[in-house]
Design a protein around this motif. Structure first.
Motif: not given
Length: 878
Positions: A499, A545, A549
């Motif tokens: 992230e 994941t 982001k």
């Protein structure tokens, strides 16, 4: 060998043979619906009338005529597992200067090789849809095998064909369509054999899963190998179709498979080997067993098997179904002399056909050690000396490997021209599939793991990597050259670090994977066949994941076949998706070539479904019974054919793949040729010579002073008391003084010559309407028009290069075979009277051009705006 051994074995084998003829079964064997019919006697190979075989047969017949019974047997029988340096070795005929044959895996390079290449897997060359590249790959592999002293390359593969998307060895094959697979392996065969090595097409036939393919390999015990049951039409139109192409291409050998087919073992199935392969398809080469797929002696010889590998009944057992037992079977009349002559002649004809009598290289590799010095007879620990000459055979093949791997990468999604990359300011790389195996590229035996980047499956179809360029290494080099900042997280479970890193990058490159292989190894609970179609190594979570982001997440998938993508494919931040198959040693360089637009990508050789159930098939993970598991393969609807027939929308259809430019299809024209009528073949093979055994008992004994290597198979006897002369001419059922009647669909390698008459020519024009030069894969499909046929089937393709703003005309030829269906009543190919349509386009569901085969152009086909789907107007012709 004890005197009783020969007579008992011969008697047992004779009983097996008679059982095969009469259909008799042992009392405890269950009765099943599907049974393979007997087909005797075995057709004799002659090469007569076949230009590419006639000279080879003349040479073979002349040299075999000089051989003794023992010398002929020596050519047919493997010396035993680890008996010599190759994975399979026959005995030779030293008296005539003939060294035993070296047979070596694999279909993507030299298994256990050093200073040799690791080529892209079959699924990746299939994804190129490029016959020239398939030939070039075959030729390069042939050059490398010959340079190591290999005589028979155990490849290419068209079995499994890929009925089950989870199938463990699908990646070795050439796509999940019979036509695509047949054209691909034919090109590979021509390349391999032009390089001077005998190609071995495998696995014949219907070997569609690893579970229960052979006794003793799966967790649940079974008595006999799985039986793949299929009807006559499915056999001809689906599974045997690619092998017909292989035979027509002149393949020198074909490997029979582990499984049973209609409750008869593949290497003991007379209908398959004698009836379909050698009679109907006119195969002139030799049939070799898969390793330990032979389950009898006399019965296999009479059913059409020509070479037994690796020679011992069980590894290291020092017992053979053939070798001296075959000599005994010939002497006592269980196997006719002419059948042994035919075995040896077929082997030697293939030997001469590829030029192995000229400049043959000594074996300079060893399958059992990487040391320079070792034992030639590894299991016996005898013959110490140089076994690995470390001859470098790679040449300039790395550039070809890189090109194939790049052109075999398929772009599945590319929003707003995310690709090709244009020197991004900062990139981040995620996933263990981007990096190296900590133990090195060959750190897992036969590649049986999924550590680091996945560039080939596991099993006997592998090769040692001379090196493996990981995606991360190649991207680092590219970033340095471009002045791009590059970061990475390759721990698949370090999601917090992912992230943090993803928020900084302008392009996030995620590498995920799946793996499969051969059933003798279990990886992460997967016994060859994949347990499911999900990603490995936390792949779905890695994608989610990073995409959460990073609004420019590019996913690259290395896998042996389809994976399910529904959890993440529509995520708005997943801007591009690439299927990169199993690319071989140049993996990283090839994916960089595609990501940065240096190479035009390929097309899918299979369908990617939205749900695993959409394929309409179930791989057998648990047997339906523990005696002989029964698997039904009947039906023509493999892969996209099933989706089309049941109107199931795939995620990405067969043949799909995005381009870096845009294309327009127009101006379809069909021209009918003046081909003559189809004539069923009427004739026979030459009659077998009713040869009697004339050799003395003394000539069948070990030569005086001969040193016997431990656990090595020989064709001779210890004493004359071992020799039993119970007959002369072999079983009456295996001898026909007038020759074998050739089936109406036969008459030449590949089948009746009339099948390959060109009936139509189809011309289409395609235009590159984009701003950059490109390559398009133009695909032709045919609708047969009958209710019980698939909606349409692939019957042509061309990969063509067209400069920006230019157009080109593409010509397809349609043969009689292309529009025929197998008629079970006449046992021949027929063209039905139903109206037939020809479709041309970019995939199995993007087909803007349609015409009737009488030359009339169909109109009103309006393309749907939804990518990868047929326009609504096409429904009327389904």
């Amino acid at each position: 060998m004890a005197p009783s051994r020969v007579s008992v074995l011969a008697l047992g084998n004779a009983i097996l043979f008679l059982s095969a003829l009469t259909g008799a079964q042992e009392p405890e064997i269950p009765t099943f619906e599907h049974h393979s019919p007997p087909a005797y006697p075995p057709p004799i190979g002659t090469g007569e009338g076949f230009s590419d075989w006639s000279e080879a047969y003349s040479k073979a017949q002349a040299v075999v005529a000089q051989m003794t019974i023992a010398e002929k047997v020596n050519l047919t029988s493997g010396v035993g597992w680890e008996g010599e340096q190759c994975v399979g070795n026959t005995g030779g005929v030293p008296r005539l200067g003939i060294r035993g044959l070296c047979l070596q895996d694999s279909p993507l390079g030299i298994r256990f090789g050093q200073y040799s290449s690791a080529f892209p897997a079959g699924v990746t060359i299939a994804s190129t849809w490029d016959d020239d590249l398939s030939y070039a790959r075959g030729y390069a592999m042939g050059v490398e095998h010959r340079g190591k002293g290999v005589d028979v390359q155990l490849g290419p593969v068209s079995g499994p064909l890929g009925l089950f998307p989870e199938g463990g060895r699908n990646w070795e094959g050439a796509g999940s369509d019979p036509y695509l697979s047949g054209v691909g392996i034919a090109s590979a065969i021509r390349g391999i054999q032009d390089a001077g090595v005998i190609a071995c097409a495998k696995h014949f036939i219907a070997n569609e899963q690893e579970h229960y393919r052979q006794v003793g390999e799966s967790a649940i015990a079974i008595n006999e190998s799985l039986s793949a049951n299929l009807d006559d039409r499915t056999m001809h139109e689906v599974y045997a179709w690619p092998f017909a192409d292989a035979v027509k291409a002149g393949v020198g050998s074909i490997m029979c498979s582990y499984n049973q087919i209609n409750n008869s073992y593949g290497c003991q199935n007379s209908e398959l080997m004698n009836g379909i392969l050698k009679n109907e398809l006119g195969f002139q080469g030799f049939v070799v067993s898969d390793w330990q797929a032979q389950h009898a002696g006399v019965a296999t010889a009479l059913a059409g098997l020509d070479m037994a590998m690796p020679g011992d009944q069980l590894f290291y057992s020092a017992n053979s179904w053939w070798a001296s037992n075959l000599t005994g079977a010939v002497i006592n009349g269980s196997v006719p002399v002419w059948r042994l002559d035919d075995m040896a002649t077929r082997i030697m004809a293939s030997f001469y056909k590829v030029g192995l009598d000229k400049d043959r290289v000594d074996v300079n590799l060893d399958s059992w050690t990487t040391d320079v010095y070792g034992y030639r007879h590894w299991v016996a620990k005898e013959g110490y000396g140089v076994v690995n000459g470390n001859v470098d055979v790679r040449g300039n093949h790395a550039s070809l490997i890189r090109e194939i791997a790049a052109k075999g990468t398929v772009i599945l999604k590319n929003i707003a021209n995310t690709l090709p990359l244009q020197k991004p300011k900062q990139i981040a790389v995620f996933g263990s599939d981007a990096t190296d195996n900590p133990r090195g590229p060959n750190g897992c035996p036969d590649r049986a793991c999924a550590d680091g980047t996945v560039a080939m499956g596991w099993g006997s179809g592998t090769a040692n990597f001379p090196y493996l360029i990981s995606p991360l290494s190649a991207l680092q080099n590219k970033a340095i050259a471009d002045g791009t900042v590059i970061q990475w997280v390759v721990d698949d479970y370090a999601t917090e670090h992912m992230e943090q890193t993803a928020t900084q990058a302008t392009a996030c490159l995620v590498f995920v994977k799946s793996q499969a292989g051969e059933g003798y190894s279990i990886v992460d609970g997967n016994q060859g066949d994949r347990n499911n179609l999900t990603l490995w190594s936390n792949g779905e979570e890695v994608i989610r994941t990073v995409a959460a982001k990073c609004n420019n997440t590019i996913v690259t998938l290395h896998a042996p076949g389809p994976v399910l993508m529904e959890e993440w494919i529509d995520h708005p931040n997943v801007t591009a998706v690439l299927y990169a198959g199993l690319p071989g040693q140049e993996s990283g360089n090839s994916i960089v070539d595609v990501l940065y637009g240096l190479v035009e990508p390929g097309r899918l050789p299979f369908t990617i479904a939205k749900n695993a159930n959409d394929y309409g098939v179930k791989l057998m993970y648990k047997p339906d019974n523990t005696y002989t598991p029964q698997q039904n393969l009947s039906g023509l609807l493999i892969d996209y054919r099933y989706f089309d027939k049941h109107d199931i929308e795939p995620r990405f259809e067969f043949g799909f793949g995005l381009s870096y430019t845009t294309w327009k299809y127009h101006d379809i024209v069909v021209r009918k040729t003046n081909a003559g009528p189809y004539v069923p073949f009427n004739g026979r093979t030459p009659a077998a010579k009713n040869t009697k055994v004339t050799e003395s008992a003394e000539s069948l004994l070990f030569p005086d002073g001969f040193h016997k290597v431990r656990a090595y198979n020989y064709p001779w006897f210890n004493t004359t008391s071992d020799i039993k002369r119970d007959g002369e001419n072999g079983p009456a059922e295996a001898y026909d003084p007038t020759g074998t009647v050739i089936r109406p669909a036969g008459g030449a390698p590949g089948g009746n010559p009339g099948l390959y008459d060109i009936l139509y020519e189809v011309n289409v024009t395609i235009s590159n309407t984009g701003k950059r030069n490109g390559e398009e894969v133009v695909q032709l499909y045919i609708s047969q028009g009958e209710v019980d046929d698939p909606v349409r089937v692939l019957r042509g393709y061309r990969r063509v290069s067209v400069d920006a703003g230019k157009s080109t005309c593409v010509t397809f030829t349609i043969t009689r075979r292309d529009i025929s269906r197998w008629d079970t009543t006449t046992q021949n190919w027929v063209v039905s009277p139903a109206e037939k349509l020809v479709y041309v386009g970019r995939s199995s569901r993007d087909l803007p051009l349609v015409a009737k085969l009488n030359g009339e152009r169909s109109t009103g086909f309006k393309k749907n705006n939804k990518p990868g789907r047929l326009g609504h107007g096409m429904k009327a012709f389904m």
